[in-house]
Scaffold this motif. Structure first.
Motif, short mmCIF file in Angstrom:
data_model
loop_
_atom_site.label_atom_id
_atom_site.label_comp_id
_atom_site.label_asym_id
_atom_site.label_seq_id
_atom_site.Cartn_x
_atom_site.Cartn_y
_atom_site.Cartn_z
N UNK A 188 22.17 3.77 -36.54
CA UNK A 188 21.36 3.10 -37.59
C UNK A 188 21.80 3.90 -39.23
N UNK A 189 23.00 3.56 -39.58
CA UNK A 189 23.21 4.25 -40.29
C UNK A 189 23.50 3.13 -41.92
N UNK A 190 22.59 1.89 -41.66
CA UNK A 190 22.57 0.87 -42.58
C UNK A 190 21.84 0.32 -42.52
N UNK A 191 21.36 -0.63 -43.27
CA UNK A 191 19.81 -1.79 -43.13
C UNK A 191 19.85 -2.53 -42.02
N UNK A 192 21.48 -3.28 -42.73
CA UNK A 192 21.48 -4.22 -41.14
C UNK A 192 20.97 -3.71 -39.56
N UNK A 193 21.81 -2.15 -39.26
CA UNK A 193 21.94 -2.02 -38.27
C UNK A 193 20.34 -1.66 -38.24
N UNK A 194 19.85 -0.67 -38.76
CA UNK A 194 18.74 0.53 -38.32
C UNK A 194 18.02 -1.50 -38.38
N UNK A 195 17.75 -1.98 -38.84
CA UNK A 195 17.07 -3.38 -38.50
C UNK A 195 17.65 -4.22 -36.96
N UNK A 236 18.54 -2.02 -34.27
CA UNK A 236 18.20 -0.87 -33.41
C UNK A 236 16.54 -1.08 -33.79
N UNK A 237 16.19 -1.14 -34.33
CA UNK A 237 14.09 -1.52 -34.40
C UNK A 237 14.22 -2.73 -33.72
N UNK A 238 14.63 -3.78 -34.13
CA UNK A 238 14.15 -5.40 -33.77
C UNK A 238 13.08 -6.01 -34.52
N UNK A 239 13.53 -5.46 -35.92
CA UNK A 239 12.91 -5.64 -37.36
C UNK A 239 13.85 -7.43 -37.50
N UNK A 259 23.50 -3.61 -28.91
CA UNK A 259 24.13 -4.41 -27.79
C UNK A 259 23.49 -5.33 -27.99
N UNK A 260 22.27 -6.21 -27.63
CA UNK A 260 22.12 -7.18 -27.84
C UNK A 260 22.55 -8.76 -29.32
N UNK A 261 22.67 -7.81 -30.29
CA UNK A 261 22.57 -8.47 -31.91
C UNK A 261 23.80 -8.39 -32.29
N UNK A 262 24.54 -7.25 -31.43
CA UNK A 262 26.46 -7.69 -31.45
C UNK A 262 26.76 -8.29 -31.84
N UNK A 263 27.49 -9.15 -32.72
CA UNK A 263 28.31 -9.96 -32.06
C UNK A 263 29.84 -10.36 -32.04
N UNK A 264 30.92 -10.21 -31.30
CA UNK A 264 32.26 -9.98 -31.29
C UNK A 264 32.21 -8.23 -31.82
N UNK A 265 31.28 -7.54 -31.14
CA UNK A 265 32.48 -6.37 -31.20
C UNK A 265 31.08 -5.28 -30.58
N UNK A 266 32.16 -3.67 -30.09
CA UNK A 266 30.94 -3.09 -29.61
C UNK A 266 30.45 -2.33 -30.73
N UNK A 267 28.90 -2.49 -29.42
CA UNK A 267 28.07 -2.08 -30.46
C UNK A 267 28.36 -0.47 -31.36
N UNK A 268 27.86 -0.10 -32.23
CA UNK A 268 28.05 1.69 -32.32
C UNK A 268 26.71 2.87 -31.47
N UNK A 269 27.12 3.19 -31.27
CA UNK A 269 26.88 4.57 -30.95
C UNK A 269 26.57 5.68 -32.22
N UNK A 270 25.83 6.82 -31.50
CA UNK A 270 25.98 8.05 -32.62
C UNK A 270 25.21 7.93 -33.93
N UNK A 271 26.24 8.75 -34.51
CA UNK A 271 25.65 8.64 -35.86
C UNK A 271 25.75 7.12 -36.95
N UNK A 272 26.53 6.03 -36.42
CA UNK A 272 26.63 4.80 -37.05
C UNK A 272 26.05 4.07 -36.23
N UNK A 296 21.82 -10.34 -40.79
CA UNK A 296 20.71 -9.62 -40.66
C UNK A 296 19.94 -9.03 -41.59
N UNK A 297 18.82 -7.87 -42.17
CA UNK A 297 17.35 -8.27 -42.01
C UNK A 297 17.60 -6.88 -42.44
N UNK A 298 16.62 -6.34 -43.93
CA UNK A 298 16.70 -5.04 -44.46
C UNK A 298 15.30 -5.00 -44.53
#
Length: 187
Positions: free
Chosen positions: A117-124, A126-129, A102-115, A67-69
């Motif tokens: 972008x609720x972490x530094x890697x997740x938000x990066x 979601x925003x393609x950072x 969805x495109x960056x999640x490996x081996x699991x269903x990508x979170x939706x809703x409140x989860x 992930x990125x931060x």
């Protein structure tokens, strides 16, 4: 103690990309001052943390595991300090963020809703950072800037706690959350 008197206004990140525009409201951050053993700049400048020593308002993006931060540089040139963006609340472009996760999640269903972008890697995700945005000026928001930081009008209800997900200076009260937001990483 030094952050107690800061008047906080809400902040937004705007990500313009080939697929469209995404806007998020920042709801959780962590401060990393230069004299903090948990700060990447604590031991001096390296190729990885070079952006931290640049002007305030620049992005410091680094990779951790897969992930990125994203951090916003806050100190004067040469001092090496930043604020980590830990969680955001989607405002515009939710479908684009979900597709990016969805495109960056490996081996699991990508979170939706409140989860989403609720972490530094997740938000990066979601925003393609990624590292291509390291060092860019986040305060220059004219035109089609790839990523920029905007100030809002509201004053959020700030809750201050100790930082999470680190092993040094764990008791430092340098984590700031919007106390009313459901989008923070942990309560």
């Amino acid at each position: 103690q030094r952050y107690q008197d800061i008047r906080a206004f809400e902040r937004y990140l705007v990500r313009n990309g080939a697929t469209g525009r995404r806007t998020v409201r920042i709801v959780e951050t962590e401060a990393y001052p230069h004299d903090d053993p948990a700060c990447h700049a604590y031991s001096g400048q390296t190729a990885r943390n070079r952006s931290m020593f640049g002007p305030a308002g620049r992005a410091y993006v680094y990779r951790i595991h897969r992930s990125y931060c994203l951090n916003v540089v806050t100190g004067p040139i040469g001092r090496g300090e930043a604020v980590l963006i830990r969680a955001v609340e989607p405002v515009e472009g939710l479908e684009l963020m979900e597709a990016a996760r969805r495109a960056s999640t490996v081996g699991a269903r990508a979170p939706t809703g409140e989860s989403l972008a609720n972490g530094p890697g997740k938000l990066c995700q979601a925003l393609d950072i990624d590292l291509a945005l390291d060092g860019i000026d986040l305060l220059s928001c004219h035109g089609d800037r790839a990523l920029c930081l905007l100030e809002g009008d509201d004053v959020p209800e700030i809750a201050v706690t100790s930082r999470i997900g680190i092993s040094k200076s764990t008791d430092a009260m340098l984590r700031f959350t919007d106390g009313r937001s459901r989008w923070v990483s942990r309560r």
